[in-house]
Design a protein around this motif. Structure first.
Motif, PDB file in Angstrom:
ATOM      1  N   ALA A 274      -0.903  68.106  60.500  1.00 28.41           N
ATOM      2  CA  ALA A 274      -0.518  68.095  58.840  1.00 28.41           C
ATOM      3  C   ALA A 274       0.789  69.261  57.922  1.00 28.41           C
ATOM      4  O   ALA A 274       0.221  70.227  58.008  1.00 28.41           O
ATOM      5  CB  ALA A 274      -2.059  67.807  58.060  1.00 28.41           C
ATOM      6  N   PRO A 275       1.270  67.773  57.388  1.00 24.28           N
ATOM      7  CA  PRO A 275       1.926  69.599  56.859  1.00 24.28           C
ATOM      8  C   PRO A 275       0.828  70.215  55.803  1.00 24.28           C
ATOM      9  O   PRO A 275      -0.554  69.931  55.693  1.00 24.28           O
ATOM     10  CB  PRO A 275       2.792  68.731  55.845  1.00 24.28           C
ATOM     11  N   GLU A 276       1.690  70.989  54.052  1.00 23.02           N
ATOM     12  CA  GLU A 276       0.482  71.005  52.986  1.00 23.02           C
ATOM     13  C   GLU A 276       0.520  70.525  51.830  1.00 23.02           C
ATOM     14  O   GLU A 276      -0.578  70.676  51.394  1.00 23.02           O
ATOM     15  CB  GLU A 276       0.752  72.508  52.802  1.00 23.02           C
ATOM     16  N   ASP A 277       1.398  69.432  52.205  1.00 24.50           N
ATOM     17  CA  ASP A 277       0.674  68.406  51.472  1.00 24.50           C
ATOM     18  C   ASP A 277       1.170  66.450  51.927  1.00 24.50           C
ATOM     19  O   ASP A 277       2.462  67.068  52.472  1.00 24.50           O
ATOM     20  CB  ASP A 277       1.192  68.289  49.824  1.00 24.50           C
ATOM     21  N   GLY A 278       1.038  65.686  51.101  1.00 24.30           N
ATOM     22  CA  GLY A 278       0.547  65.048  51.585  1.00 24.30           C
ATOM     23  C   GLY A 278       0.343  63.934  51.606  1.00 24.30           C
ATOM     24  O   GLY A 278      -0.832  64.369  51.258  1.00 24.30           O
ATOM     25  N   LYS A 279       0.986  62.382  51.398  1.00 25.74           N
ATOM     26  CA  LYS A 279       0.099  61.027  52.151  1.00 25.74           C
ATOM     27  C   LYS A 279       0.118  60.123  52.608  1.00 25.74           C
ATOM     28  O   LYS A 279       1.580  60.010  53.575  1.00 25.74           O
ATOM     29  CB  LYS A 279      -0.397  60.285  50.484  1.00 25.74           C
ATOM     30  N   ARG A 280      -0.569  59.396  53.452  1.00 26.36           N
ATOM     31  CA  ARG A 280      -0.478  58.617  54.509  1.00 26.36           C
ATOM     32  C   ARG A 280      -2.090  57.598  54.950  1.00 26.36           C
ATOM     33  O   ARG A 280      -3.131  58.389  54.890  1.00 26.36           O
ATOM     34  CB  ARG A 280      -0.328  59.345  56.128  1.00 26.36           C
TER      35      ARG A 280
END
Length: 299
Positions: free
Chosen positions: A78-84
């Protein structure tokens, strides 16, 4: 987060009487190598998301869609932030729809619908997933059948495009390709219905209209695995349904699932599921059933 992980096997916890689990995932958390009996769909909404399936690494951009059939080992970075959106569902929901099971195997070990490469298809699939999300988290009447209907539409669209080759290759597929696909789907449907029987490669080759040599080569080319692996996968899926019953012994499950011996059943089952049939029984039967709030459904 993964709620229940035994070794490499994740047990997916669904809502009671609702075999779909959808997460709006915002976690900056990596998930180790694992597998589950649920099928999985991953679609980033914000930022990239990295999924490793076997030895293939997918760096998903927003709008890309990755489909993972049941039983495939995968890892997530996972990246440090984001949404999925991460959607998991009970494969048996659609298993008995004619043609679905065979077409679904064309997706193995995974299927990527890249938003930039397959723009029209991707837009249609994205909208179906967003509509399914709204049904899932909403309170509309008949939300469960509405969610199932959207899921069926999603995989009908996927299946038709994969069979036509649009999501796998840029090469033009001629009439011979489509004719052969029809033949092999016919063979797959036959194996689905008779997987517990003693099926010989000669009868499958005759059903497809090829010599034994050409059948084995072409089956792997079109379906993506050998006929033997395909047959064993269905025997294992049949065995999983029997193992749920505490009154059926592992030996009886082996015999009723088409395996010639308990030793062979144990070996093949462990190769596919990373645990023995004896270990699988309590893992499945201890699966929790509970109603979850919207906040609990964020993974």
């Amino acid at each position: 987060m993964i709620e229940i992980l035994n070794g490499a096997r994740e047990t997916v916890s669904y809502r009671e009487h609702f075999g779909i689990r959808l997460y709006l995932n915002r976690e900056a958390e990596n998930y180790p190598v694992h597998w589950h009996t649920a099928a999985e769909i991953i679609m980033p909404l914000e930022n990239r998301y990295t999924v490793i399936v076997n030895d293939t690494t997918y760096v998903l951009e927003p709008g890309d869609i990755l489909i993972l059939p049941p039983g495939e080992l995968h890892e997530i970075v996972a990246p440090e932030d984001g949404k999925r959106i991460i959607l998991q569902f009970d494969f048996s929901l659609l298993y008995h729809l004619k043609g679905f099971d065979s077409a679904f195997h064309l997706l193995r070990p995974s299927c990527l619908i890249a938003g930039k490469r397959h723009q029209e298809l991707s837009r249609s699939l994205q909208q179906l997933l967003l509509d399914l999300k709204d049904e899932y988290f909403g309170n509309s009447l008949l939300k469960e059948p509405a969610a199932y209907a959207l899921l069926i539409q999603f995989f009908v669209l996927i299946g038709r495009n994969v069979i036509n080759g649009e999501a796998r290759s840029h090469k033009t597929k001629g009439p011979k390709y489509h004719k052969n696909i029809d033949k092999f789907l016919k063979v797959c449907n036959y194996m689905n219905e008779h997987c517990t029987e003693d099926i010989q490669v000669e009868e499958l080759a005759e059903l497809a209209g090829f010599s034994k040599f050409h059948f084995t080569r072409l089956f792997k080319e079109f379906i993506g695995m050998s006929y033997y692996d395909y047959l064993n996968q269905h025997r294992i899926m049949h065995a999983e349904r029997l193992l749920i019953d505490p009154n059926i012994s592992v030996t009886e499950v082996a015999m009723r699932s088409g395996f010639g011996s308990l030793a062979t059943f144990n070996r093949v089952f462990k190769a596919y599921k990373k645990c023995t049939p004896t270990q699988y029984k309590p893992l499945y039967n201890s699966r929790p059933h509970r109603n979850a709030s919207t906040h609990e459904l964020e993974r």
